[in-house]
Enzyme design. Structure first.
Site, mmCIF file in Angstrom:
data_model
loop_
_atom_site.group_PDB
_atom_site.id
_atom_site.type_symbol
_atom_site.label_atom_id
_atom_site.label_comp_id
_atom_site.label_asym_id
_atom_site.label_seq_id
_atom_site.Cartn_x
_atom_site.Cartn_y
_atom_site.Cartn_z
ATOM 1 N N GLU A 198 0.858 -1.190 0.000
ATOM 2 C CA GLU A 198 0.000 0.000 0.000
ATOM 3 C C GLU A 198 0.893 1.240 0.000
ATOM 4 O O GLU A 198 1.939 1.264 0.652
ATOM 5 C CB GLU A 198 -0.899 0.005 1.242
ATOM 6 N N GLU B 39 -2.495 11.857 3.223
ATOM 7 C CA GLU B 39 -3.199 11.300 4.384
ATOM 8 C C GLU B 39 -2.966 12.165 5.613
ATOM 9 O O GLU B 39 -1.869 12.674 5.841
ATOM 10 C CB GLU B 39 -2.717 9.871 4.657
#
Length: 330
Positions: free
Chosen positions: A142, A147
């Site tokens: 990932e 974020e």
């Protein structure tokens, strides 16, 4: 944050995640020119360019697309062809508030990935992210490109690997401008911090604020985030405020070797890129609360509790992605 958690949390809208908020540090963007460049000299060409209705035709909605559209949570702005993905800011709810998550139908094994947005979701309890993920998490890895949570001022970029092939990030200050938060990229359901970098190396001089995330990003009229995934050299990530987007990227002929030092760099010398990251789909979403936003809530300066905030519809008026385009270059 890992894909398994995101999958479970998106189904509930009120979600959970492991992580903690990191304090921002402000440094001059001039440091970009003081560190060594990592990308090879190559001009990339467009493979896929997503804009406007493309996000409804070539990306899949995690929950019902028609429901999100009918509630005004997913639509195209006819004035500028931007795509809006919003959190419900009108309904009265007790514990779950609807948001939107979309995933690209195509998968990728490398390239230059770019998102241009003029607004990202902000506000207490929000957890927006733009990331890529492979099948059977964490085996195929990932990559978190954008974020953060709550009132976080700076972006956090993270790699999560899941194989026995080693994957770490070095701390050399002459390779990238960000601050390393963790060096071991290996992740599992019980330990999914990964190897993250805080993008504290860029300060928008016009708005006098960190512009890599949240309110500072929106005040600077948004900007661009880019991931260069090169299996032979490594992973590099950049952020550019609106006024500083490279001309070659605007012209769709990007050459990242001319962009200066990235905010984060994960060298192939310390991480087997192709063994740990493959068959990735792109994801754009906004989680509400969760382990990270919820767990860090009490130390974020936000009032009350995360659950209390979910019930306050007006908190989510600005909790929306406004996306100009997403592009993949090869």
């Amino acid at each position: 944050m890992h894909a398994l958690s995101k999958l479970l949390l998106a189904a509930l809208s009120l979600t959970t995640l492991v992580g903690a908020r990191h304090q921002s540090r402000v440094h001059s963007r001039n440091r970009r020119d003081a560190v060594r460049r990592q990308s090879t000299n190559k001009t990339y060409t467009v493979q896929d360019f997503y804009q406007g209705e493309d996000f409804f035709n070539n990306w899949d909605f995690f929950t019902c697309k028609s429901n999100a559209q009918s509630k005004g949570l997913a639509y195209v702005n006819d004035c500028d062809n931007s795509t809006v993905l919003a959190v419900d800011s009108t309904s009265t709810v007790a514990c779950r508030r609807q948001s939107v998550r979309i995933t690209s139908q195509k998968s990728y094994n490398g390239g230059l990935f770019v998102i241009d947005a003029s607004n990202m979701p902000v506000g207490c309890s929000t957890w927006p992210s733009f990331w890529t993920v492979g099948p059977n998490w964490p085996s195929a890895g990932e990559i978190d490109i954008v974020e953060g949570v709550n009132n976080q001022a700076t972006n956090q970029m993270t790699l999560h690997s899941g194989t026995s092939q080693g994957c770490t990030i070095g701390k050399s200050s002459n390779q990238f401008t960000g601050q390393v938060l963790g060096t071991n990229c290996y992740s599992s359901p019980n330990a999914d911090s990964g190897c993250g970098v805080e993008d504290y190396g860029y300060k928008d001089l016009m708005y006098l604020c960190d512009s890599s995330f949240g309110y500072g990003f929106n005040s600077a009229e948004g900007g661009v985030f880019a991931l260069l995934w090169d299996n032979s050299t490594g992973m590099s990530m950049w952020h550019f405020a609106r006024a500083d987007i490279p001309a070659d990227l605007t012209a769709q002929t990007p050459n990242p070797s001319t962009w200066g030092a990235p905010a984060g760099y994960w060298s192939a010398q310390s991480c087997d890129i192709s063994a740990n990251f493959y068959d990735h789909q792109m994801v754009i979403d906004t989680t509400i609360c969760g382990n990270w936003a919820g767990g860090a809530y009490s130390s974020s300066g936000c009032p009350g509790t995360c659950s209390d905030m979910v019930a306050n519809a007006t908190n989510y008026v600005d909790a929306k992605w406004v996306i100009n385009y997403v592009a993949v270059f090869q």
